[in-house]
Design a protein around this motif. Structure first.
Motif, short mmCIF file in Angstrom:
data_model
loop_
_atom_site.label_atom_id
_atom_site.label_comp_id
_atom_site.label_asym_id
_atom_site.label_seq_id
_atom_site.Cartn_x
_atom_site.Cartn_y
_atom_site.Cartn_z
N VAL A 1 20.34 -15.36 2.96
CA VAL A 1 19.46 -14.38 2.33
C VAL A 1 20.27 -13.47 1.41
O VAL A 1 19.93 -13.25 0.25
N PHE A 2 21.37 -12.92 1.93
CA PHE A 2 22.22 -12.05 1.12
C PHE A 2 22.79 -12.81 -0.06
O PHE A 2 22.82 -12.31 -1.18
N ALA A 3 23.28 -14.02 0.19
CA ALA A 3 23.86 -14.82 -0.90
C ALA A 3 22.84 -15.05 -2.00
O ALA A 3 23.16 -14.94 -3.19
N HIS A 4 21.61 -15.36 -1.62
CA HIS A 4 20.59 -15.65 -2.63
C HIS A 4 20.22 -14.40 -3.43
O HIS A 4 20.23 -14.42 -4.67
N LEU A 5 19.90 -13.31 -2.76
CA LEU A 5 19.47 -12.12 -3.49
C LEU A 5 20.58 -11.55 -4.37
O LEU A 5 20.35 -11.21 -5.53
N TYR A 6 21.78 -11.43 -3.82
CA TYR A 6 22.89 -10.92 -4.62
C TYR A 6 23.26 -11.92 -5.71
O TYR A 6 23.61 -11.53 -6.83
N GLY A 7 23.18 -13.21 -5.42
CA GLY A 7 23.47 -14.22 -6.43
C GLY A 7 22.49 -14.17 -7.58
O GLY A 7 22.88 -14.22 -8.76
N VAL A 8 21.21 -14.08 -7.27
CA VAL A 8 20.19 -13.99 -8.33
C VAL A 8 20.36 -12.68 -9.10
O VAL A 8 20.28 -12.67 -10.34
N SER A 9 20.63 -11.60 -8.41
CA SER A 9 20.83 -10.31 -9.09
C SER A 9 22.00 -10.37 -10.07
O SER A 9 21.88 -9.95 -11.23
N ASN A 10 23.12 -10.91 -9.62
CA ASN A 10 24.29 -11.03 -10.50
C ASN A 10 24.03 -11.97 -11.65
O ASN A 10 24.46 -11.73 -12.79
N THR A 11 23.33 -13.06 -11.39
CA THR A 11 23.01 -14.01 -12.44
C THR A 11 22.03 -13.39 -13.44
O THR A 11 22.15 -13.61 -14.65
N CYS A 12 21.10 -12.60 -12.97
CA CYS A 12 20.20 -11.86 -13.87
C CYS A 12 21.02 -10.95 -14.79
O CYS A 12 20.74 -10.86 -16.00
N SER A 13 22.03 -10.29 -14.23
CA SER A 13 22.88 -9.42 -15.05
C SER A 13 23.59 -10.21 -16.14
O SER A 13 23.64 -9.79 -17.30
N LEU A 14 24.13 -11.36 -15.78
CA LEU A 14 24.84 -12.20 -16.74
C LEU A 14 23.90 -12.64 -17.88
O LEU A 14 24.25 -12.53 -19.06
N ILE A 15 22.72 -13.11 -17.51
CA ILE A 15 21.76 -13.57 -18.52
C ILE A 15 21.29 -12.40 -19.38
O ILE A 15 21.14 -12.54 -20.60
N ALA A 16 21.08 -11.24 -18.78
CA ALA A 16 20.67 -10.06 -19.53
C ALA A 16 21.74 -9.66 -20.55
O ALA A 16 21.41 -9.32 -21.70
N LEU A 17 22.99 -9.73 -20.15
CA LEU A 17 24.08 -9.44 -21.09
C LEU A 17 24.05 -10.41 -22.26
O LEU A 17 24.18 -10.02 -23.42
N LYS A 18 23.86 -11.68 -21.95
CA LYS A 18 23.82 -12.73 -22.98
C LYS A 18 22.66 -12.52 -23.94
O LYS A 18 22.79 -12.73 -25.14
N ARG A 19 21.52 -12.08 -23.42
CA ARG A 19 20.30 -11.95 -24.23
C ARG A 19 20.06 -10.54 -24.78
O ARG A 19 19.07 -10.30 -25.46
N GLY A 20 20.95 -9.61 -24.45
CA GLY A 20 20.80 -8.25 -24.96
C GLY A 20 19.68 -7.46 -24.32
O GLY A 20 19.08 -6.60 -24.97
N LEU A 21 19.41 -7.72 -23.06
CA LEU A 21 18.35 -7.01 -22.34
C LEU A 21 18.95 -5.95 -21.43
O LEU A 21 20.17 -5.87 -21.25
N ASN A 22 18.10 -5.15 -20.82
CA ASN A 22 18.53 -4.09 -19.91
C ASN A 22 19.13 -4.71 -18.65
O ASN A 22 18.39 -5.27 -17.81
N VAL A 23 20.43 -4.62 -18.51
CA VAL A 23 21.14 -5.26 -17.41
C VAL A 23 20.76 -4.65 -16.06
O VAL A 23 20.56 -5.37 -15.08
N GLU A 24 20.64 -3.35 -16.01
CA GLU A 24 20.28 -2.69 -14.75
C GLU A 24 18.91 -3.17 -14.26
O GLU A 24 18.76 -3.54 -13.08
N LEU A 25 17.91 -3.18 -15.14
CA LEU A 25 16.58 -3.63 -14.73
C LEU A 25 16.61 -5.09 -14.26
O LEU A 25 15.98 -5.44 -13.26
N CYS A 26 17.35 -5.92 -14.97
CA CYS A 26 17.42 -7.34 -14.59
C CYS A 26 18.10 -7.50 -13.23
O CYS A 26 17.65 -8.31 -12.41
N ALA A 27 19.15 -6.75 -12.97
CA ALA A 27 19.81 -6.82 -11.66
C ALA A 27 18.87 -6.38 -10.55
O ALA A 27 18.83 -6.99 -9.47
N ILE A 28 18.08 -5.37 -10.81
CA ILE A 28 17.11 -4.87 -9.82
C ILE A 28 16.01 -5.89 -9.60
O ILE A 28 15.60 -6.14 -8.46
#
Length: 157
Positions: free
Chosen positions: A27-54
């Motif tokens: 459970v922890f691996a999945h949620l933190y993994g998705v959160s970190n991956t959201c951050s990476l994709i947000a950086l790539k696409r120029g979106l709000n990284v904080e919101l994507c991580a949340i």
């Protein structure tokens, strides 16, 4: 106050209270993994990284809180909205962005707004990265191929 860390504390408490010790690592691996991956994709696409991580931290909250998976996107959006309104750290527009992505993340075949797409892509990529020797579902292959290509990763999935 760091809003992402506040969400992580809340999620950690929910996960610790509501899951057996055998479930917790996944459970922890999945949620933190998705959160970190959201951050990476947000950086790539120029979106709000904080919101994507949340968004990534909250996306499966219903499943992990209730152990009920059918319609977990819709139920998760309802649960996330309650949490976000209760802690009073987010405005209405931010809550709508977060909850929209959560509610739509299970429908990997549709294309929705840019934040919805970040979560879908991050969820698929995290499923794949968890163990690349596992079979990729037909439902996720096309999306996975596109996100890997976007990140400059050549793969034959």
């Amino acid at each position: 106050m760091n809003r992402l860390e506040e969400i992580r504390k809340l999620i950690n408490n929910i996960l610790i209270e509501g899951n057996t010790s055998e479930e917790k690592s996944g459970v922890f691996a999945h949620l933190y993994g998705v959160s970190n991956t959201c951050s990476l994709i947000a950086l790539k696409r120029g979106l709000n990284v904080e919101l994507c991580a949340i968004i990534g931290m909250l996306h499966d909250i219903s499943t992990y809180k209730t152990h009920y998976t059918p319609d977990h996107g819709t139920l998760g959006a309802i649960e996330a909205e309650k949490i976000l309104e209760e802690i009073k750290l987010f405005n209405k527009e931010e809550i709508e962005i977060i909850c929209s992505a959560i509610s739509k993340h299970s429908n990997k075949n549709s294309v929705d707004n840019e934040y919805d797409e970040v979560l879908k892509d991050a969820d698929v990529l995290q499923h794949y990265l968890y163990n690349t020797s596992f079979e990729v579902s037909e439902k996720e292959k096309n999306r996975l191929s596109k996100i890997l290509s976007e990140l400059g990763i050549v793969s034959s999935i």
